[in-house]
Every structure is written in C-alpha cells, then in structure tokens.
Design an enzyme around this catalytic site. Structure first.
Site, short mmCIF file in Angstrom:
data_model
loop_
_atom_site.label_atom_id
_atom_site.label_comp_id
_atom_site.label_asym_id
_atom_site.label_seq_id
_atom_site.Cartn_x
_atom_site.Cartn_y
_atom_site.Cartn_z
N CYS A 173 35.48 50.60 35.20
CA CYS A 173 34.41 50.21 36.13
C CYS A 173 34.35 48.68 36.21
O CYS A 173 34.91 47.98 35.39
CB CYS A 173 33.07 50.73 35.61
SG CYS A 173 33.07 52.52 35.43
N ARG A 218 40.42 47.27 41.52
CA ARG A 218 40.49 48.18 40.36
C ARG A 218 40.26 49.63 40.79
O ARG A 218 40.45 50.56 40.01
CB ARG A 218 39.41 47.81 39.33
CG ARG A 218 39.53 46.40 38.81
CD ARG A 218 38.18 45.88 38.31
NE ARG A 218 37.77 46.54 37.07
CZ ARG A 218 37.67 45.88 35.91
NH1 ARG A 218 38.00 44.61 35.86
NH2 ARG A 218 37.27 46.49 34.83
N TRP A 241 34.17 53.97 38.51
CA TRP A 241 35.30 54.89 38.55
C TRP A 241 34.91 56.00 37.57
O TRP A 241 35.02 55.84 36.36
CB TRP A 241 36.59 54.19 38.11
CG TRP A 241 37.78 55.09 38.21
CD1 TRP A 241 38.28 55.90 37.24
CD2 TRP A 241 38.59 55.33 39.36
NE1 TRP A 241 39.36 56.60 37.68
CE2 TRP A 241 39.57 56.29 38.99
CE3 TRP A 241 38.57 54.85 40.65
CZ2 TRP A 241 40.54 56.74 39.90
CZ3 TRP A 241 39.54 55.31 41.54
CH2 TRP A 241 40.51 56.25 41.16
N ASN A 270 30.45 49.74 31.41
CA ASN A 270 31.87 50.07 31.50
C ASN A 270 32.28 50.57 30.12
O ASN A 270 32.06 49.88 29.13
CB ASN A 270 32.68 48.82 31.88
CG ASN A 270 34.17 49.14 31.99
OD1 ASN A 270 34.54 50.29 32.18
ND2 ASN A 270 34.99 48.12 31.84
N GLY A 271 32.82 51.80 30.06
CA GLY A 271 33.23 52.34 28.75
C GLY A 271 32.86 53.81 28.67
O GLY A 271 32.51 54.44 29.66
N GLU A 288 55.16 63.65 -3.17
CA GLU A 288 53.72 63.98 -3.29
C GLU A 288 53.53 65.31 -4.01
O GLU A 288 52.65 65.45 -4.86
CB GLU A 288 53.09 64.00 -1.90
CG GLU A 288 51.73 64.65 -1.79
CD GLU A 288 50.63 64.02 -2.63
OE1 GLU A 288 50.86 62.94 -3.22
OE2 GLU A 288 49.56 64.63 -2.74
N LYS A 342 51.38 65.72 -7.44
CA LYS A 342 50.24 66.64 -7.54
C LYS A 342 50.40 67.55 -8.75
O LYS A 342 49.48 67.76 -9.52
CB LYS A 342 50.16 67.47 -6.25
CG LYS A 342 48.85 67.65 -5.59
CD LYS A 342 47.88 66.50 -5.53
CE LYS A 342 48.48 65.19 -5.33
NZ LYS A 342 47.86 63.99 -5.08
N GLU A 373 50.18 65.57 -12.18
CA GLU A 373 48.93 64.89 -12.55
C GLU A 373 47.82 65.87 -12.93
O GLU A 373 46.87 65.49 -13.57
CB GLU A 373 48.46 63.92 -11.48
CG GLU A 373 47.92 64.50 -10.22
CD GLU A 373 47.36 63.40 -9.30
OE1 GLU A 373 47.60 63.50 -8.11
OE2 GLU A 373 46.72 62.45 -9.79
N HIS A 381 73.82 62.88 -7.18
CA HIS A 381 74.03 61.57 -7.81
C HIS A 381 73.39 61.52 -9.20
O HIS A 381 72.93 60.48 -9.63
CB HIS A 381 73.43 60.47 -6.91
CG HIS A 381 74.13 60.36 -5.60
ND1 HIS A 381 75.35 59.75 -5.43
CD2 HIS A 381 73.79 60.84 -4.38
CE1 HIS A 381 75.73 59.84 -4.16
NE2 HIS A 381 74.79 60.48 -3.50
N LYS A 413 39.58 58.52 -10.52
CA LYS A 413 39.70 58.72 -9.07
C LYS A 413 40.09 57.43 -8.36
O LYS A 413 40.89 57.43 -7.45
CB LYS A 413 38.37 59.24 -8.51
CG LYS A 413 38.38 59.50 -7.00
CD LYS A 413 39.43 60.51 -6.61
CE LYS A 413 39.57 60.68 -5.11
NZ LYS A 413 40.75 61.50 -4.75
C1 AGP Z 1 46.72 60.86 -6.13
O1 AGP Z 1 46.45 62.23 -6.37
C2 AGP Z 1 46.18 59.99 -7.25
N1 AGP Z 1 44.80 60.26 -7.50
C3 AGP Z 1 46.47 58.52 -7.05
O2 AGP Z 1 47.87 58.38 -6.99
C4 AGP Z 1 45.88 57.88 -5.77
O3 AGP Z 1 46.52 58.40 -4.66
C5 AGP Z 1 46.14 56.38 -5.86
O4 AGP Z 1 45.41 55.88 -6.95
C6 AGP Z 1 45.72 55.60 -4.59
O5 AGP Z 1 44.33 55.74 -4.38
P1 AGP Z 1 43.73 55.20 -2.99
O6 AGP Z 1 44.31 56.05 -1.91
O7 AGP Z 1 42.25 55.37 -3.12
O8 AGP Z 1 44.13 53.76 -2.83
#
Ligand code: AGP
Length: 600
Positions: free
Chosen positions: A2, A27, A72, A98-99, A473, A477, A480, A496, A595
């Site tokens: 717009c 436009r 528009w 506009n948006g 990954e 998983k 860990e 290898h 975590k």
């Molecule tokens: C993944 O399961 C682990 N808890 C660890 O590798 C994690 O992914 C890593 O510490 C990165 O954390 P972030 O994504 O919060 O940076």
C-alpha cells in the site's frame, strides 16, 4: 504494497496528499482515501478505483494536516469500507497502514466483546480501535500502547481530532520515511511521494514512533516488548512420565509453531520479521558461518547442507568452543549464524562476541525470547518451540531445523532459488507436522526395539549428507541419557577404521531414507552385515527391499531430501528415551549434565 502519504505544516494539505498519492500509483492499487483535519469540518474521502476517475470532482478541503492511502488489499475484499483511512467508534482516530497484522482476528474478537463496532473486514481497523481503547489525551502514548498488542508488520500514520496538532507515525518492517522541511513535515511509504517537496528525509527504523508537529518532530524508540508466550502448564509434564517424552511428542507441534505465519506459499518465500532489518545486508553476503554447541551444532550441520544446496551460499560450521579460539577467515561479506536453544550457552555467546568485535553481521536462531543471544545478535529468528525442560534437547532440534529450512528459502529466494523451488520446499514444509505425527505412531515399535537391544553396550549411528548430522545427534541423545557408548559417523568413514569395531556385539543404526545417497548407505550396511553386525535401519515407507538385508526397520514417510532430518531424528529420540527408561536412568536430568552450559 500500500501507499502512504501525510502532511503537516502551513500549506493546504489536500493538494500535497493528492500529488503524493499520484506518485505512488505505479505500485498499483485498488482503492484510495484521504483524511484532512480542519478545525471545523474534518474531510474523509474514500473510493474504490483510480484517483483519475474522481479527480474532476474532488473538493478542495481546508486543513493543513492530512493523511492519504492507496490500498492493495490483503485482508478484506476491495470495497469503500475496506479502503483507508480507517477510524474508530468515536471517529476520533484516523489511520492509514501498510503491512499485515497477523493477530488481528484475536484482537478484533476481544475488542468486539469490549463493545467496539467494526465497519470493515480489514486487519488495519483493529489498530484504530486499540488506539481508541488506550486514548486519553496523548495520541502517541495511545499508539505506543496499542502497538504493543499487535504482531505482524506495519507502517502507520495516525491523526486524532482530540489531539489535533500532530501526525503520529510508527514502523515495524514496512518502510516509513519522514520528509523534513523548515516548517512542514511529510510522511510517506516511498520517497517518490514526497521528493518534490523535500530531499531531506529520515528513514524510520523498526520499533520507532515519530511525532510530527507544525513546529518540529521527535522520535521515540520503542524497546519491543518481548512476550514469553509459554503457558505455565506447558512447562509442566502434562501427564507424561518425563519431560523428555512430552517434548518428543510435541515435535510435530514445534514444526507447526516454527512455520506458522511465516510461509508465503504464493511467492515461494518466507516472512522472517526478525531478519527484515538486515535483509539488504544479508543479500550482500557471500559466506555463512554457523556456530553452535551439542545438538544445536548438529542442527547447524544440517543447515549447512540446506544452505549450500538451495541458497547457493558457501557455509562453514564449527562448534563454538573451537570457533572462538580459531582465527576464522571472515570479512564484511560474512554473516555468522548462532544456533542455540537457550541463547545462554557460554561458548556460543563467546563466539558471538568475538564475531561482533570483528564487525561481522550476527544472526541468532534461538528458542528463548529475550535470551542473551537474542539481545546481542544483530537480528534473528525465534524457533517458537516452547519451554524445553529435559536436559536432552529434542523438540528444540526440530524447531532449529525448521527455522534453518526457512532461512534457506529466505536467503535462496534473495538470490537464485526459483519461485517453483521455493514453493516446492514450502509445500513440503507445510506437510511435515502431519508426517511427523505419523512417525510418532511408531513409538511402540521403537520401544520394542529398545528392549531388544537393551543389553548391547556400544552403538554406531551412520548417515550420509543431510543425515550424517542426524547420526551424530542420534548418538549424542543415546549416550547422554543411557550412558551407553554411542558414536555417530559419516557412512563413508566406516571403512576408514570404525569397521574394525563391528561384530555381532556392536549394532549399528543406519539412517538411510530413499535419497541421493541411499545406494551408498546400502553398501555400508552390507559391509556391516558381512561382519555379523546387527543393523537397525531408518528407511522410507514402502521400501520393502531393505528388510531383506537388515535386522530391524523403522519407516518414515517420504519427503524432500533436505527435510528428511526432521523425520529421521524422531525415531532416534524415542529410541534413546526408551533405552534410558529401561536402564532406570534419570531421563530428564542425566548424570553429570546440565540443561544450559553457562560456563566454558
Ligand atoms: C543436547 O541434548 C545437550 N543438552 C547439549 O548438547 C545442548 O544441545 C548444548 O549444550 C547446546 O545448548 P543450547 O542449544 O542451549 O546452546
């Protein structure tokens, strides 16, 4: 797109608005409108059609303050009622926009319940009624409060009859330019509308609100309110035995949340509002560096394949704890992308700060609103995965992959990705949450597999191309939370060295969807079987052949090769979860781990 024009000064506003709108006709538009404020009789004129159809009988209203708009239409059919300017119930607030206001329906429903009467079908009109709701005496104060409730994009210009000597403008992703003259001020969505009056302009930035008065103007920088949208019950277990299982079950919803409101299917493109402030800069980049830790690093590795193949950008991926001590070869045409669920990982933040010191453009992909990473990167995209409580990251990984796929489209469509390719990826991305739900239905099969393999102490995970990071990954998983030895390797690396470990006591999980490297994966599986190694395959639905050569198969639906990681990872998350439960481990809080790693 717009068109917006506004004027405040000592001359009659209408002729200036009219000439401005006519300069925006290129436009394209389907309707137009004016609002001119004069002390006695405010003038509002809105029509469907072209300005030239009505030019002969335009009145010439008095008044030195006004706004005008060419529409528009995006929300609401072409009609006089849907043309701008829109106004509130008391006909005090007059506004052009506009948006796109993404959350206008919920706002509209709430305002209707509060007694507001709407005259149009547009998203824009909700802004008028929100301003009315907060209006006391000061227009910019009411605009500020109103915009805090709005999600989406806007460039607006607003006039109030009760706070008359000003035009208030605001911008988020839609351009707004201020034209500055000695004793008059203009506003436009495009310089073409005001260039005949002044060449002195100010481009408003995102989250800025400007107040134009006959004797001057000022700009308010609005720190965007970031909303933690997590509900407390989301952070509770929701009836699941462990947060980790709840979060794996949420993976389809995570994909849905990541893409919601961001796919522009008809344009084969995506809208990542958090990147708009740097989109021009990103267009100039000729190298991407992706930096992360742990699971996020594996997401970045999948992103590397996506970005190279579909955005044609050279990519480098590194773990943050190494990257921050390397001497990376970067320059002003390098963008550094930091992937982190928490946005607080010390190594990732240290690498980010290193890049900022070098003046490198920094982009963040994170899940936590208002996290340190989200505040320190130049721009970024939230993955919107919801709270992830379990130490082992699962759903956040899916959010990162979906976001990296959208980033690939965003960057690809800025360069050589075709509309067709963009649409193709988007159509597949839009189906993924359903396909992921199908994979989750295999949970009982996967639990049986965990029981079958619970006495093994070592596991290989192998994959190639997009699924090599998935092998990494999957291994992370498992190790860990089950504390078993598990390693991920590229399929091609088996001979290898790693093959030496294979025997009947060393099972391998082979991620081998029917993709461009499937035959190579089959060769790897045959090498393993020749040495009595047990093999669990993650294969594409319908592939009956593979059953003849492996011990167990978990099927996933077919999708684009670049999107298979969002499906192939789900069985591996479940396998790790069930194995840890069988072994009696503390699934959500595995030993030795935290975590968020906020220390080096
Ligand atoms: C993944 O399961 C682990 N808890 C660890 O590798 C994690 O992914 C890593 O510490 C990165 O954390 P972030 O994504 O919060 O940076």
């Amino acid at each position: 797109m717009c068109g917006i024009v506004g004027y405040i000064g000592k001359k009659p506003a209408f002729p200036i608005l009219l000439s401005g709108l006519k300069r925006l006709e290129y436009r394209g538009y389907d309707s137009f409108g004016f609002f001119v404020l004069n002390k006695n009789k405010p003038f509002l004129f809105k029509k469907v059609g072209k300005i030239s159809e009505f030019e002969q009988n335009f009145p010439n209203p008095d008044g030195e303050i006004g706004i005008a708009h060419t529409r528009w239409g995006t929300t609401g059919k072409i009609s006089e009622a849907n043309a701008h300017p829109h106004y509130d119930c008391q006909q005090n607030i007059f506004l052009v926009h506009n948006g796109i206001i993404e959350n206008y329906q919920e706002i509209k429903e709430r305002l209707i319940k509060e007694g507001h009467k709407f005259l149009s079908e547009t998203d824009t009109e909700v802004i008028c009624h929100l301003i009315e709701k907060y209006f006391e005496r000061n227009l910019e104060e009411a605009v500020r409060k109103a915009l805090r409730e709005v999600r989406g994009t806007y460039g607006i210009a607003v006039i109030s009859k009760k706070d008359p000597q000003k035009i208030v403008v605001a911008r988020l992703s839609s351009p707004i330019i201020l034209g500055i003259n000695k004793d008059e001020f203009l506003v436009a969505s495009d310089p073409a509308a005001i260039i005949t009056h002044t060449r002195q302009v100010i481009n408003l930035d995102d989250n800025e609100i400007a107040v134009l008065k006959p004797d001057g103007f000022f700009i308010l920088k609005e720190k965007p309110l970031e909303t933690i949208e997590w509900k407390i019950e989301e952070a509770e277990k929701g009836g699941y035995p462990h947060f980790m299982l709840k979060e794996i079950i949420e993976e389809p919803e995570v994909i849905e949340n990541a893409i919601r409101g961001r796919l522009i299917i008809e344009e084969g493109s995506v809208k990542l509002g958090g990147l708009d402030s740097v989109s021009a800069q990103l267009r100039e980049m000729d190298k991407l560096v992706l930096v992360a830790c742990g699971t996020a690093h594996y997401a970045a590795m999948v992103g590397e394949y996506m970005l190279e193949e579909y955005a044609g950008l050279p990519c480098e991926v590194d773990i943050a704890s190494e990257f921050r001590y390397r001497k990376p070869v970067v320059d002003e045409k390098t963008a550094a992308i930091f992937v982190s669920q928490s946005g607080e990982t010390a190594d990732t933040l240290a690498a980010l700060r290193e890049m900022k010191k070098k003046g490198i453009l920094t982009i963040g992909i994170t899940n936590v609103v208002g996290s340190t990473q989200s505040r320190e990167t130049d721009a970024g995209v939230y993955t919107r995965s919801g709270p992830e409580i379990a130490v082992a990251s699962t759903k956040a990984f899916l959010g990162q992959l979906a976001t990296l796929a959208m980033l690939t489209i965003y960057l690809g469509r800025q360069s050589e990705m075709s509309l067709v390719t963009g649409k193709r990826i988007i159509e597949e991305l839009a189906k993924l949450q359903e396909l992921a739900r199908e994979v989750l239905k295999k949970a009982p099969e996967i639990e049986k597999l965990a029981k079958k393999y619970r006495n093994f102490k070592n596991f290989w995970f192998i994959g190639r191309k997009y699924n090599f990071p998935i092998a990494l990954e999957g291994a992370l998983k498992l190790k860990e939370i089950s504390y078993l030895h598990a390693e991920g390797i590229a399929g091609g690396e088996l001979k290898h060295g790693p093959l030496a470990l294979i025997d009947e006591n060393f099972p391998t999980i082979a991620i081998c969807p029917s993709d461009s490297v499937y035959e190579k994966m089959i060769s790897n599986i045959q090498e393993i079987k020749a040495r009595e190694g047990p093999v669990i395959a993650i294969a594409t639905q319908g592939n009956e052949e593979i059953k003849k050569i492996v011990d167990d198969v978990i099927y996933i639906p077919k999708t684009l090769e670049m999107l298979t990681p969002l499906l192939s990872i789900i069985p591996l998350h479940l396998f790790a979860y069930y194995m840890a439960v069988l072994l009696g481990n503390d699934v959500d809080k595995p030993r030795n781990l935290a975590k968020v790693i906020t220390v080096e």
